[in-house]
Design a protein around this motif. Structure first.
Motif, mmCIF file in Angstrom:
data_model
loop_
_atom_site.group_PDB
_atom_site.id
_atom_site.type_symbol
_atom_site.label_atom_id
_atom_site.label_comp_id
_atom_site.label_asym_id
_atom_site.label_seq_id
_atom_site.Cartn_x
_atom_site.Cartn_y
_atom_site.Cartn_z
ATOM 1 N N ASP A 213 0.816 -1.211 0.000
ATOM 2 C CA ASP A 213 0.000 0.000 0.000
ATOM 3 C C ASP A 213 0.850 1.262 0.000
ATOM 4 N N ARG B 66 -9.651 -6.251 -11.163
ATOM 5 C CA ARG B 66 -9.849 -5.387 -10.003
ATOM 6 C C ARG B 66 -8.932 -4.180 -10.133
ATOM 7 N N GLU C 295 -6.898 7.030 -1.219
ATOM 8 C CA GLU C 295 -7.514 6.041 -2.097
ATOM 9 C C GLU C 295 -9.014 6.314 -2.195
ATOM 10 N N CYS D 22 -14.074 -2.609 -7.984
ATOM 11 C CA CYS D 22 -13.402 -1.524 -7.269
ATOM 12 C C CYS D 22 -14.019 -1.414 -5.890
ATOM 13 N N GLY D 23 -13.631 -0.409 -5.118
ATOM 14 C CA GLY D 23 -14.145 -0.278 -3.762
ATOM 15 C C GLY D 23 -15.636 -0.080 -3.689
ATOM 16 N N PRO E 192 -12.936 4.816 -3.551
ATOM 17 C CA PRO E 192 -13.648 3.591 -3.916
ATOM 18 C C PRO E 192 -14.051 3.546 -5.386
ATOM 19 N N ARG F 3 -7.483 -0.554 -7.985
ATOM 20 C CA ARG F 3 -7.414 0.368 -6.854
ATOM 21 C C ARG F 3 -7.066 1.738 -7.404
ATOM 22 N N THR G 69 -4.035 4.442 -11.125
ATOM 23 C CA THR G 69 -4.721 3.194 -10.816
ATOM 24 C C THR G 69 -3.770 2.006 -10.909
#
Length: 285
Positions: A33, A62, A71, A103-104, A73, A64, A49
């Motif tokens: 992270d 997926r 970050e 995604c989130g 969502p 992030r 991303t």
């Protein structure tokens, strides 16, 4: 030393280098992270991303999504740019013509016809919606330095980044804004106003949009898919905007973006624009 492919994709452009770029890092599942956040700060783009293997059933990949500050969502131009980069790198959707992004916020559909110049995502629902309390609206109006009489409507249209949306009297009012960013801390504000008929025909865009999000380390975002999706869900849903239209964004920061909104026969709203890779390289953190 790890070396990962990176695609810099221009999204929503109305000409060369006129949209909003997103840096897409492929195969990022080996990065921690801290590295993700550091690279997003280093690019200093609105969003960066990271492509990862999907976890949810039905997802093709997926992602992030990071601003230089945090970050998110969900975000719109990163969704289109990431889908473009994934497809360009050989990704094949399980469902023909539609890539499903995890995604989130959950699963987001992206129209993914091979070789298409324009891609679009299905506008997601809201995390927060509805009226804005008087104190928050007064703070937003003061931060925008706009006459309250020029604000036609306001609502929460938060689909991930936290947007508070305001419809202003017209496009000129939108373009003339000179916000007080210090007074805006804690608010992500989006504004929309209509062009007159002659200007709309000349620009091939009926509305002008601006997005202010200093809390995300992006004082003014050049072209914003999530905000335009929020405006569409809110104002098309209330019959204020037509079912199909084009918005211009980025004028105030030297860009020339075009965001296309259309409602399909099933009532879903799709938000799209051009996508084009302009830089390809490798990340060696």
């Amino acid at each position: 030393m790890v070396s990962l492919p990176v695609s810099w994709v221009d999204v929503f452009a109305n000409g060369p280098l006129s949209g909003n770029p997103v840096a897409v890092v492929h195969g990022a599942d080996g990065l921690d992270d801290g590295t993700l956040a550091a690279f997003a700060r280093w690019t200093n783009l609105s969003e960066t991303t990271f492509l990862l293997p999907p976890r949810e059933s039905g997802a093709d990949y997926r992602v992030r999504i990071f601003t230089p500050a945090e970050e998110l969502p969900f975000a719109g131009h990163p969704t289109l740019g990431t889908a473009h980069a994934w497809l360009e790198a050989g990704g094949v959707p399980a469902r023909e013509g539609v890539a499903v992004q995890e995604c989130g916020l959950g699963l987001v559909e992206v129209r993914a016809r091979p070789g298409a110049e324009r891609r679009s995502f299905r506008a997601p629902g809201f995390l927060r919606s509805g009226p804005v309390d008087d104190a928050t609206l007064a703070r937003a109006v003061a931060a925008l330095r706009v006459d309250p009489a020029l604000v036609l409507r306001a609502a929460w249209i938060d689909n991930g980044p936290g947007w508070l949306g305001l419809q202003l009297r017209d496009a000129r009012t939108v373009l003339d804004l000179a916000p007080d960013f210090a007074a805006m801390q804690g608010l992500e504000l989006g504004v929309i106003g209509a062009h007159d008929t002659a200007e709309a025909e000349h620009l091939r865009a009926a509305y002008e949009v601006r997005a202010f999000c200093p809390g995300l380390a992006v004082p003014e975002d050049p072209v914003t898919g999530s905000l335009n999706a929020g405006f569409a869900v809110w104002l098309v849903g209330e019959g204020v905007l037509p079912a199909s239209y084009v918005a211009r964004q980025g004028t105030a920061v030297g860009r020339d973006g075009r965001v296309h909104v259309e409602r399909d026969d099933g009532g879903a709203l799709w938000v799209g624009g051009t996508t084009r890779t302009v830089v390809a390289g490798h990340l060696t953190p």
